[in-house]
Design an enzyme around this catalytic site. Sequence first.
Site, PDB file in Angstrom:
ATOM      1  N   PHE A 163     -29.515  19.500  34.426  1.00 30.99           N
ATOM      2  CA  PHE A 163     -29.198  19.458  35.849  1.00 30.99           C
ATOM      3  C   PHE A 163     -28.558  18.124  36.223  1.00 30.99           C
ATOM      4  CE2 PHE A 163     -30.190  19.488  40.462  1.00 30.99           C
ATOM      5  CZ  PHE A 163     -29.543  20.679  40.774  1.00 30.99           C
ATOM      6  N   TYR A 164     -28.955  17.061  35.526  1.00 30.97           N
ATOM      7  CA  TYR A 164     -28.297  15.763  35.722  1.00 30.97           C
ATOM      8  C   TYR A 164     -26.794  15.892  35.498  1.00 30.97           C
ATOM      9  CZ  TYR A 164     -26.669  11.088  34.363  1.00 30.97           C
ATOM     10  OH  TYR A 164     -25.947   9.928  34.233  1.00 30.97           O
ATOM     11  N   ALA A 165     -26.406  16.516  34.382  1.00 28.55           N
ATOM     12  CA  ALA A 165     -24.990  16.691  34.080  1.00 28.55           C
ATOM     13  C   ALA A 165     -24.310  17.549  35.141  1.00 28.55           C
ATOM     14  CB  ALA A 165     -24.823  17.319  32.705  1.00 28.55           C
TER      15      ALA A 165
END
Length: 336
Positions: free
Chosen positions: A151-153
Amino acid sequence: MKILVTGAAGFIGFHVSQILLDRGDEVVGLDNLNDYYDVSLKNARLDILKGHPRFRFVKLDLADRPGMAALFEREKFHRVINLAAQAGVRYSIKNPLAYIDSNVVGFANVLEGCRHNGVEHLVYASTSSVYGANTAMPFSVHQNVDHPLSFYAATKKANELMAHTYAHLYGLPTTGLRFFTVYGPWGRPDMALFMFTKNILEGRPIDVFNYGKHRRDFTFVDDIAQGVVRSMDRVATGNTDWNSDEPDPATSKVPYRLYNIGNNEPVELLRYIELIEQCLGKKAQKNLLPLQPGDVPDTFADIDDLVNDVGYRPATSVEAGVEKFVRWYVDYYKVS
């Protein structure tokens, strides 16, 4: 120039701010000083920056819309470097909503501040994690990156899309920089080099994911910081050869650019650990584990565009970089 550096108390923001101050720019450093990791380390970085007469600190959260709007209206920045973010692939698995607040809502507030106050150029941090499920090496900014694995990406990919929209609608020049595994002095305690060094010194085992077989394009923080500043100096322009029938993801007809900043020389994790052991004069106890969810097996940056357009190539070897970090760690934490 008067430059806003968000995340100025952070690892990369601290180093970027130092370069700007040393060359004579005025820097307004913004940070919310959250407790994602040891706040005393952030304050120690800030204490150094506050020794410069051209540095001012503002404690503010990017997600504070009225506060961000007032800051931009009051200061009238020439350029903005956005390095503030909720970082970390693994933490994004546990707490994805934290990434919405900082990386999506916060970035939208930065874009709005730039749009309404005549900012000449916005440079912002993206990440090599956007390459996700891609396996073609080296990773190129001209590749499609629609399959993030964390989800960071996904939030960083969203930043790139949001930036393009503002470049298109409002003519705001934007440059996104995909960082590849940054390490070095003043690094974050949640990063591998810091954790490995700490645990080895304390005689505790280290968790080695993917059994140490994955490779990373480890990039020394001074190289990253120089790349950020040089990219800021080169204001993004439109690509007159851009073709909508064969769209290039890294450029556009509008003032929008993407670059990789990596060392262009992947190193296997076991070799990285070996270098730490050599610098410490002590062997690690390795807890070998499978690849973690959200992680990619290898990263490798194609930096041709950075070299050709910006005129900069990272140059610090991993041997020299690890040694500099260990020397800093031993000194900062007064290890006997």
